[in-house]
Design an enzyme around this catalytic site. Sequence first.
Site, PDB file in Angstrom:
ATOM      1  CG  HIS A   1       5.082   9.497   3.268  1.00  0.00           C
ATOM      2  ND1 HIS A   1       4.631   9.475   4.569  1.00  0.00           N
ATOM      3  CD2 HIS A   1       5.347   8.202   2.964  1.00  0.00           C
ATOM      4  CE1 HIS A   1       4.641   8.229   5.021  1.00  0.00           C
ATOM      5  NE2 HIS A   1       5.072   7.440   4.060  1.00  0.00           N
TER       6      HIS A   1
ATOM      7  CD  GLU B   1       3.901   1.524   7.057  1.00  0.00           C
ATOM      8  OE1 GLU B   1       4.536   2.030   7.987  1.00  0.00           O
ATOM      9  OE2 GLU B   1       3.672   2.136   5.987  1.00  0.00           O
ATOM     10  CD  GLU B   2       2.921   4.527   3.638  1.00  0.00           C
ATOM     11  OE1 GLU B   2       2.895   5.245   4.657  1.00  0.00           O
ATOM     12  OE2 GLU B   2       3.937   4.356   2.959  1.00  0.00           O
TER      13      GLU B   2
ATOM     14  CG  ASP C   1      -0.248   0.223   2.515  1.00  0.00           C
ATOM     15  OD1 ASP C   1       0.637  -0.588   2.831  1.00  0.00           O
ATOM     16  OD2 ASP C   1      -0.575   1.193   3.234  1.00  0.00           O
TER      17      ASP C   1
END
Length: 451
Positions: A423, A156-157, A92
Amino acid sequence: MTADPIAESVAALMPRARAELAELVAFRSVADPAQFPRSECEAAAGWCADALRAEGFDDVAVLDTPDGSQAVYGLLPGPAGAPTVLLYAHYDVQPPLDLDAWDSPPFELTEREGRWYGRGAADCKGGFIMHLLALRALRANGGVPVSVKVIVEGSEEQGTGGLERYAEARPELLAADAVVIGDSGNFREGLPTVTATLRGMTMVRIQVDTLEGNLHSGQFGGAAPDALAALIRVLDSLRAEDGSTAVDGLDAEQSWEGLQYAEADFRRDAKVLDGVELIGSGTVADRIWARPAVTVIGIDSPPVVGATPSVQSSARALISLRVPPGRDAAEVTELLTAHLRARTPWGARVSVDQVGQGQPFQADVHSPAYTAMADAMRAAYPGEEMQTAGMGGSIPLCNTLGTLYPEAEILLIGLSEPKAQIHAVNESVSPTELERLSVTEALFLRNYAAG
């Protein structure tokens, strides 16, 4: 690059690695169905499962975890009596943010000036490709000398804890002698680094309400309590004058004793504008690796375009607080919640809801696995010695694994060096780092098996 046959094998596999990373990056696998269809994550999970099957893994499964995401698991049995190593990555990704700010489409792997650009290229789809490269190189040079478990997370994000809760309910699934988390990065491109600490994280949503509905600012402004103004005052209370995090009852004076981060290097890596000061006190390493850090990551308020002259009746924000090693994230959440409630002015109604949480992590850098990794990095990065650094981000699974398997040795490596801009827009991966770290991991597995 070393002349070791492992390195030669990885070098020969790099064109295939680029093609596979392009396929994986193409999935818009943001684990938030409000932003992208769930089918994108499901397709990415299926791709990872197929890749493991193609490598001869047994028991490959797509696991439905409690938060609604899917994790991919596989087992590659090794020689009798060999140790077991768990390899971790996540498929993800963060949302791409401002599409117009990308120099190339975020979900299309694009090469520019020696780097491969695309969302997830470094964080952490590239980490999964790194694992595949290492295993392929070993198979081409006598076989994989350990039993390997692979787990590829799907949320996870988002920090919603699906895999952690799944593992807690089935503790035998991920049991291993050593764990390699492929989701951190070298301190600087070309400088081999293991991450020794991770800050944890708590995320809360605050909503402030003052009126039954918006009011004309000319008719009522000056006496009617403005919810947005109240929220701004609350958010401002989370920082001291120098920008340090200031949550009531939370110590923010910890120090980092290891590798230091020069301020000039940090300003360059963070792309701080000329004349703008850094916030906080102490060394840069203190601030980003050892101390709490609060960030307002979103505010719901009227956009400037189309705004009306109104006193706002309601406003809300999403707040992230990074939790340093040595503190319990649940206790920090309580302190943050109490602070927000106590600092809300004018008797406004306030609600605070927890959205996500993960514990901090601190590794034992003197374990045999770290010796094996140091030898591997020395070979893969000629002339360089392994460094240990902290990472300000969170990988909640680390603490879960440390609790479930207290004897396991946990190491963190990966592709997210500063130039990767994870990010952010224009995320990228260095193919040289991918190659060298794949060699590193293969050599580590060989060293670790030799004991």
